[in-house]
Write an enzyme that holds these catalytic residues in place. Sequence first.
Site, mmCIF file in Angstrom:
data_model
loop_
_atom_site.group_PDB
_atom_site.id
_atom_site.type_symbol
_atom_site.label_atom_id
_atom_site.label_comp_id
_atom_site.label_asym_id
_atom_site.label_seq_id
_atom_site.Cartn_x
_atom_site.Cartn_y
_atom_site.Cartn_z
ATOM 1 N N ARG A 169 0.862 -1.181 0.000
ATOM 2 C CA ARG A 169 0.000 0.000 0.000
ATOM 3 C C ARG A 169 0.896 1.228 0.000
ATOM 4 O O ARG A 169 1.505 1.559 1.005
ATOM 5 C CB ARG A 169 -0.850 -0.031 1.279
ATOM 6 C CG ARG A 169 -1.844 1.097 1.385
ATOM 7 C CD ARG A 169 -2.407 1.187 2.791
ATOM 8 N NE ARG A 169 -1.581 2.012 3.642
ATOM 9 C CZ ARG A 169 -1.460 1.874 4.953
ATOM 10 N NH1 ARG A 169 -2.092 0.924 5.587
ATOM 11 N NH2 ARG A 169 -0.696 2.689 5.652
ATOM 12 N N HIS A 200 -3.464 4.652 4.818
ATOM 13 C CA HIS A 200 -4.540 3.674 5.084
ATOM 14 C C HIS A 200 -5.856 4.202 4.522
ATOM 15 O O HIS A 200 -6.541 3.534 3.771
ATOM 16 C CB HIS A 200 -4.644 3.432 6.591
ATOM 17 C CG HIS A 200 -5.916 2.783 7.021
ATOM 18 N ND1 HIS A 200 -6.229 1.480 6.689
ATOM 19 C CD2 HIS A 200 -6.971 3.253 7.729
ATOM 20 C CE1 HIS A 200 -7.419 1.184 7.191
ATOM 21 N NE2 HIS A 200 -7.891 2.239 7.812
ATOM 22 N N TYR A 242 4.619 6.184 10.919
ATOM 23 C CA TYR A 242 4.990 4.799 11.233
ATOM 24 C C TYR A 242 5.804 4.071 10.162
ATOM 25 O O TYR A 242 6.151 2.915 10.346
ATOM 26 C CB TYR A 242 3.741 3.973 11.574
ATOM 27 C CG TYR A 242 2.628 4.022 10.535
ATOM 28 C CD1 TYR A 242 2.680 3.218 9.407
ATOM 29 C CD2 TYR A 242 1.537 4.867 10.696
ATOM 30 C CE1 TYR A 242 1.673 3.256 8.450
ATOM 31 C CE2 TYR A 242 0.516 4.914 9.752
ATOM 32 C CZ TYR A 242 0.587 4.113 8.643
ATOM 33 O OH TYR A 242 -0.416 4.149 7.706
#
Lengths: 322, 387
Positions: free
Chosen positions: B273, B277, B286
Amino acid sequence: MPRETIVQAVNDALHTEMAADDRTLVFGEDVARSGGVFRATDGLLEAFGEERVRDTPLSEIAIVGAAVGLATHGYRPIVEIQFSGFLPPAFDQLVSNASRIRWRTRGRLTAPMVVRTPYGAGVRALEHHSESLEAAYAHVPGLKVAIPSTPADAKGLLTSAIRDPDPVLFMEPKRVYRSFREEVPDGEHTVPLGEAAVRREGADVTVVSWGAMMHPTLEAVDKLGVDAEVVDLRSISPLDRETLLASVRKTGRCVVVHEAAKSGGFGAEVAATVAEDALLYLEAPLRRVTGFDVPVPLLSMEDYYPPQPPRIAAAIEETVEF
Amino acid sequence: MDGEPPSRPPPRVNTAAGVEHLSQADLRVETHQVVTAEGTVEASRVPDLTDAQFRDLYRWLVLQRTFDERATKLQRRGQLGTYASGRGQEASIVGSAFALADDDWIFPAGREAAALLMHGVSMRDLLLYWRGVEDASRMEGANVFGVAIAIGSQMPMVTGKAWGMQLAGDDAVAVGYFGDGATSTGAFHEGVNFAGVLGVPAVFYCQNNQYAISLPFSEQTAADTVAQKALAYGVDGVRVDGNDVLAVYNAMSTARARARDGRPVLVESVTYRRGAHTTSDDPTRYREEEEVESWAARDPVDRYRTFLADRDLLDDVDEAAVREEVDEMFDEAVAAADDYPHRDVDEMFVHLYEEPTPELARQMEWYRDFLDDHPEMDEYVHQRERG
């Protein structure tokens, strides 16, 4: 005293309690590196390290069930379920284990733990992000349910929840997470579980609410200019019957406001409590202003769902003029 | 023993006993690939498609990418709600859906726009869905379930749908789309196990995009792969390079064929990805930019373009024209979504039951009247711009 939002007050309570008691552990999805989807756990990883602040797999059942196991081993888990709409898989762990471990083992094992979860509509999120099923959890014997409406209470109630010897579900009104600030006591600050707050004193009608709905309720009362007494339950389990009943006996009228669907909602419990112990003081039928008996709509219709000030005001007027 | 209860020895290990432990190191899991990241082609594995179909695959890849880019922009302008982009996963999305038939049922996870469009959902409806318009959840004209926002919750339904197909004698399969995060949920394990026991035509299609919001795959599970989890449930497992659209097509084609024979399959499509998100997320908190860059070098659209060029098919594909065509479709879909008729408050109440309960009917009627009598409600309901 610093001025904080609700989400900052939650963060403040977590920092303060984790510093005070090294048995406390925080875990859940995205709570460590990312600091929580709403940043409620921001900075905990840096302050307390990976052993006490952990990101977990996407496993609501395991998060809540593991908290029960840890708690029976002398730890104080504080777990986050990202949105209360994702709590239902873990309902089994709350019902079958967390809430009854003390009872089942006749006090030999206990589960002092907190499940934190943002709840409610109003942030334009996707499906399953807007639920307010607090009544279902309040119905579970052995589980306490606290729902703050202000930053100071958020810190105080969460601190009490963490220190509580029994499992507590702590539902955070995400709709008002950042909408206002107030002064929050520095350091240690507790608000007892099971103690309602009278937000506004009045003589003509008692308006009862909690969580996110306190704010449209206060707005409605202010606009109407009625002499209303506003009671914020703060904990729906245990319920502060004394404050509720004393207020209704004084005003003789009662309106309950909650966001969740009407049928079987916690307003029904409030109404039944009033009917059982203060019926003869009532001068008007008790009214409920609630969400509707449907799932929370997707974002294009979402704002039609929760009680808005005009709906609350209309019910208060009707009750006062009855 | 006279009156003494039997005792047991303190725990110890007899290393000479030869107890064997089965570990995942004993298992070799191959990753199926047709075109390598460097562009080398394993000719024997190239699927038997016509030139026109090879070109169509490319159009779908471009469409998925363009849809994501434009939907994300719309969200930034406040014309869409939270959006989940499939950026980086184009081959995984397109290759899998290209192998399905119209009669198959898809259970989406949210990122697979092209899969839904290929399966018959209109672009207008897909936009309306992301605008939070309830009607769009019908997924009109397509065998598509609602998007599983509660992660993993669709898996047992996939099994049930496939069971129904088997009982009815349908020549079709049920396909659950999900991410690596979903493989940690109880619903995933119960759903796959049940499918294995029943032997139903179900395909569990995991797009392992390496992150469930902030959690990397290495912390999602201690298992080396998702594919190996299939074995515990007695179903077949396949692992495929999810950035290789032809490999994905092969994997889904064979999985579908096996599933139709009553052998459920768990497919792990290994991809990445590249975006956030959702539009609500900040991935810089992160993960490192170098990691994102390293996957950009394995870009699925670029890789397939190299394959087409090698086959002299790229000359037949006017890239600019494809993009223009997709942009035009998107513009039309936005206009159609904007023109979607205004709904009144009844929309909240209908379709909960076939016949509304008396209480629900009462609530609906009361609310209609209330809104008529209280025009000031508009101030509260319309205080924020709606999708």
